[in-house]
Design a protein around this motif. Structure first.
Motif, short mmCIF file in Angstrom:
data_model
loop_
_atom_site.label_atom_id
_atom_site.label_comp_id
_atom_site.label_asym_id
_atom_site.label_seq_id
_atom_site.Cartn_x
_atom_site.Cartn_y
_atom_site.Cartn_z
N PHE A 62 72.44 60.07 1.28
CA PHE A 62 72.95 58.78 0.82
C PHE A 62 74.29 58.49 1.51
CE2 PHE A 62 70.44 60.47 -2.68
CZ PHE A 62 69.72 59.37 -3.14
N ALA A 63 74.57 57.19 1.71
CA ALA A 63 75.86 56.80 2.26
C ALA A 63 77.00 57.05 1.27
CB ALA A 63 75.84 55.34 2.68
N LEU A 64 76.66 57.18 -0.01
CA LEU A 64 77.67 57.50 -1.03
C LEU A 64 77.15 58.65 -1.89
CD1 LEU A 64 76.05 56.14 -3.51
CD2 LEU A 64 77.36 54.09 -2.98
N ASP A 65 77.99 59.13 -2.77
CA ASP A 65 77.60 60.25 -3.61
C ASP A 65 76.81 59.73 -4.81
OD1 ASP A 65 77.39 62.41 -5.33
OD2 ASP A 65 79.43 63.13 -4.96
N PRO A 66 75.52 60.08 -4.93
CA PRO A 66 74.71 59.54 -6.03
C PRO A 66 75.12 60.04 -7.40
CG PRO A 66 73.50 61.25 -4.87
CD PRO A 66 74.75 60.99 -4.08
N VAL A 67 75.94 61.07 -7.44
CA VAL A 67 76.40 61.60 -8.73
C VAL A 67 77.64 60.87 -9.23
CG1 VAL A 67 77.34 63.63 -9.90
CG2 VAL A 67 75.38 63.87 -8.36
N ASP A 68 78.59 60.64 -8.34
CA ASP A 68 79.87 60.08 -8.75
C ASP A 68 80.00 58.57 -8.57
OD1 ASP A 68 80.76 62.58 -9.46
OD2 ASP A 68 81.68 63.00 -7.52
N ALA A 69 79.22 57.99 -7.69
CA ALA A 69 79.34 56.55 -7.42
C ALA A 69 78.91 55.73 -8.63
CB ALA A 69 78.50 56.17 -6.22
N PRO A 70 79.49 54.55 -8.83
CA PRO A 70 79.05 53.68 -9.93
C PRO A 70 77.57 53.36 -9.81
CG PRO A 70 81.11 52.89 -8.98
CD PRO A 70 80.62 53.98 -8.07
N ALA A 71 76.91 53.23 -10.94
CA ALA A 71 75.46 53.02 -10.95
C ALA A 71 75.05 51.77 -10.19
CB ALA A 71 74.95 52.96 -12.39
N ASP A 72 75.83 50.68 -10.32
CA ASP A 72 75.44 49.44 -9.64
C ASP A 72 75.54 49.57 -8.13
OD1 ASP A 72 78.20 49.61 -9.74
OD2 ASP A 72 78.50 47.46 -10.08
N GLU A 73 76.48 50.38 -7.64
CA GLU A 73 76.58 50.62 -6.20
C GLU A 73 75.44 51.52 -5.72
OE1 GLU A 73 80.40 51.95 -4.92
OE2 GLU A 73 81.47 50.45 -6.11
N LEU A 74 75.08 52.49 -6.52
CA LEU A 74 74.00 53.40 -6.16
C LEU A 74 72.68 52.65 -6.00
CD1 LEU A 74 72.74 56.19 -5.74
CD2 LEU A 74 72.66 56.45 -8.22
N ALA A 75 72.45 51.63 -6.81
CA ALA A 75 71.19 50.90 -6.78
C ALA A 75 70.91 50.27 -5.43
CB ALA A 75 71.18 49.84 -7.87
N GLU A 76 71.97 50.01 -4.64
CA GLU A 76 71.79 49.39 -3.34
C GLU A 76 72.39 50.22 -2.22
OE1 GLU A 76 73.42 45.47 -3.61
OE2 GLU A 76 71.96 44.79 -5.08
N ALA A 77 72.62 51.50 -2.47
CA ALA A 77 73.28 52.36 -1.48
C ALA A 77 72.38 52.57 -0.27
CB ALA A 77 73.61 53.70 -2.12
N PRO A 78 72.95 52.49 0.95
CA PRO A 78 72.15 52.80 2.14
C PRO A 78 71.66 54.24 2.11
CG PRO A 78 74.19 51.67 2.73
CD PRO A 78 74.32 52.05 1.28
N VAL A 79 70.42 54.44 2.51
CA VAL A 79 69.87 55.78 2.66
C VAL A 79 69.95 56.13 4.14
CG1 VAL A 79 67.81 57.23 2.44
CG2 VAL A 79 68.36 55.55 0.66
N ARG A 80 70.75 57.12 4.47
CA ARG A 80 70.96 57.48 5.86
C ARG A 80 69.76 58.20 6.46
NH1 ARG A 80 76.67 58.18 6.59
NH2 ARG A 80 77.63 56.18 6.01
N LEU A 81 69.13 59.06 5.64
CA LEU A 81 68.03 59.86 6.19
C LEU A 81 67.15 60.36 5.06
CD1 LEU A 81 68.02 62.44 8.98
CD2 LEU A 81 67.47 63.27 6.70
N THR A 82 65.85 60.36 5.32
CA THR A 82 64.90 60.99 4.41
C THR A 82 64.07 61.97 5.21
OG1 THR A 82 64.75 58.92 3.16
CG2 THR A 82 63.11 60.60 2.69
N MET A 83 63.94 63.19 4.71
CA MET A 83 63.16 64.23 5.39
C MET A 83 62.17 64.82 4.39
SD MET A 83 64.44 67.78 7.22
CE MET A 83 65.00 66.98 8.74
N SER A 84 60.90 64.83 4.74
CA SER A 84 59.85 65.40 3.89
C SER A 84 59.14 66.50 4.65
CB SER A 84 58.85 64.31 3.48
OG SER A 84 57.86 64.83 2.63
N GLY A 85 59.27 67.73 4.15
CA GLY A 85 58.64 68.87 4.82
C GLY A 85 59.12 69.07 6.24
N GLY A 86 60.40 68.79 6.49
CA GLY A 86 60.98 68.97 7.81
C GLY A 86 60.76 67.80 8.75
N ARG A 87 60.01 66.78 8.32
CA ARG A 87 59.76 65.60 9.15
C ARG A 87 60.71 64.48 8.72
NH1 ARG A 87 55.27 63.40 7.31
NH2 ARG A 87 55.55 64.55 5.37
#
Length: 539
Positions: free
Chosen positions: A506-531
């Motif tokens: 995530f572009a921000l910390d999903p634990v500490d960031a405000p919930a409303d910011e998390l809802a639209e936070a950029p996802v930098r990378l997703t990896m599933s099974g090494g892909r």
């Protein structure tokens, strides 16, 4: 030492691994995490062919898993006009007047819709008479948002030969008026299927294309896997195998076929045998039951009738037959997930698991749990029953309890809605999901709403704080607790050597960031099974 396939650097790594909660870099080889630590700890894993990804300060977490979704069956459900934005009858009629028509079995020109909110009827009974003037005689089949009820037009009822009430082997109803004439309101699967079997379906090729696009869109929100609470039609294993023959599934799927009332020994044996089915990134892992329906449809199994005098019957006409079926599957080592929304349904499932013995711990789960009394909360932890809940469902309710869900339950029960936090505080394992297409699949929204529930579960509701989770609890619900729910805690849900390389940045910390910011936070990378299944912009 072999070179890693991928090295991720420049991140704050929330591993959810008690042995090392925080790190800065991760190395991946052969679909598994092989090193976690500081930049120096992964330096020796770099080689000429290693892809090095600088996450530029992003927060890396275990890969998010939607613990309750219907990505294959949902493609069929979400066919036609999206009615989720309709708020009243005028809006519904306007949408139907301009809705496209699709050819299918029976009379041509079907109008299909999905996602219709019960609240759009303004407290009126769901009745075809409210929409016929907008259809110009066309057959119509409109799925209500809950997936357990639909509205069929007069032409659609005629095409299905429905002229009055019928008896079903499971809890279902063709709603009729005082004169015995069908209103068009079809409640639960057996009744809905009478018309649903006639409507136009997406072709095999269309389903295959829509599935891969859908799963790619899901990956873009941070999802690396999903617990699929159905096996759809009989061709779903072949469909998934075809997709994998042509490429890869963007998400890892764990599917649970349904066990319906009337299932006999042969049916249960088939469900046990089905657990052997799987591919590279999908497998059958469990069986799905229904103990009740929905509050809005009057089919949630409640200890006391709802305010319409309904809700006192189980989906299985003989609840003991449900318990016997679970007992057979448990003896075969098969995991189960049971849809139980009402308090009586939840209690019966807990009682069933209690009768199985200690070996059943963390093997069985309850889905939805929209209302549960105080005396049942601690039983989840005591029995090792997984609680699986969908925070986005709270959007269909209102804080002032003027919605159909709240009005059905009454003030007292509606005042204890979606007790996510209470269950966690009682020691329960709590897995979180969206229930797509009932609610949007965006994993960020699931996390955000879990922390800031809506409607009847909102913090603004008088004297009610039992729903909102902390940021860490929400993240655990889609990672470590979701892994426990699938029996995969040894290989998933945390970032540690030997675990699958399922990762979300995530572009921000999903634990500490405000919930409303998390809802639209950029996802930098997703990896599933090494892909790498999604690569977003770095900044």
């Amino acid at each position: 030492m072999p070179a890693a396939d991928t090295v991720l650097t420049g991140a704050r790594v929330r591993t959810l691994d008690p042995a090392r909660p925080e790190a800065r870099a991760v190395a991946v080889l052969g679909g598994e995490v092989v090193a976690v630590g500081d930049e120096a700890d992964v330096r020796d894993w770099r080689g000429p062919g290693t892809e090095v990804v600088d996450l530029a300060g992003a927060t890396l977490t275990p890969g998010l898993t939607d613990a309750h979704s219907h990505p294959v069956w949902g493609i069929e459900m979400a066919t036609g006009t999206d009615l989720s934005a309709v708020t009243d009858l005028d809006g519904l009629r306007a949408a139907l007047r301009t809705a496209p028509r699709r050819a299918g079995r029976g009379p041509g020109g079907w109008i299909l819709g999905y996602g219709l909110d019960h609240n759009a009827f303004g407290g009126r009974p769901v009745d075809k008479a409210l929409i016929e003037d907008a259809l110009d005689g066309a057959p119509a089949f409109l799925r209500l948002y809950d997936g357990h009820s639909a509205l069929a037009s007069g032409a659609a009822l005629a095409a299905a030969g429905i002229t009055g009430p019928r008896a079903f082997a499971q809890r279902s109803e063709i709603v009729c008026d005082a004169a015995g004439r069908p209103t068009g309101h079809l409640v639960e699967h057996a009744a809905m299927d009478l018309v649903g079997s006639l409507v136009p379906k997406p072709s095999y090729t269309e389903r295959r294309g829509r599935l891969t696009r859908l799963l790619s869109d899901m990956a873009a929100t941070g999802l690396t896997g999903a617990h699929v609470m159905d096996l759809g039609d009989g061709d779903v294993p072949a469909l998934l195998a075809t997709v994998e023959y042509e490429g890869d599934l963007p998400l890892r799927l764990n599917l649970a076929p349904w066990c319906m009332p009337g299932a006999g020994p042969d049916d249960l044996a088939e469900l046990v045998e089905a657990q052997l089915l799987g591919g590279r990134h999908w497998r059958v892992g469990g069986v799905k039951f229904f103990m009740d329906g929905t509050v809005e449809g009057g089919t949630a199994w409640l200890e006391h009738a709802d305010c319409h005098g309904q809700g006192t019957d189980a989906f299985w006409p003989d609840p003991h037959a449900y318990a016997a079926a679970v007992r057979v599957l448990d003896a075969a080592g098969v995991r189960t997930a049971t849809h139980a929304i009402g308090d009586a349904a939840v209690r019966h499932v807990l009682d069933t698991v209690a009768s199985l013995g200690a070996q059943a711990r963390t093997r069985h789960r309850i889905e939805h749990i929209e209302t549960v009394p105080d005396d049942q909360l601690e039983r989840f932890a005591e029995l090792g029953v997984i609680a699986s809940m969908q925070p986005p469902h709270t959007a269909y309710t209102r804080a002032d309890h003027s919605d159909e869900w709240s009005k059905r339950l009454g003030e007292e029960r509606a005042g204890h809605a979606w007790r996510c936090r209470d269950l966690r505080d009682a020691g329960a394992v709590l897995a979180l999901g969206s229930d797509w297409p009932i609610a949007h699949y965006d994993a960020r929204q699931v996390l955000a709403v879990a922390r800031s529930p809506r409607g009847a579960a909102s913090a603004g509701t008088p004297a009610w704080t039992g729903a909102a989770l902390t940021g860490l609890m929400a993240l655990e619900g889609m990672t470590s607790h979701a892994a426990l729910a699938a029996g995969e805690a040894a290989v998933a849900g945390r970032i540690a050597p030997g675990c699958r390389a399922d990762l979300t940045a995530f572009a921000l910390d999903p634990v500490d960031a405000p919930a409303d910011e998390l809802a639209e936070a950029p996802v930098r990378l997703t990896m599933s099974g090494g892909r790498i299944t999604h690569h977003g912009p770095v900044a």
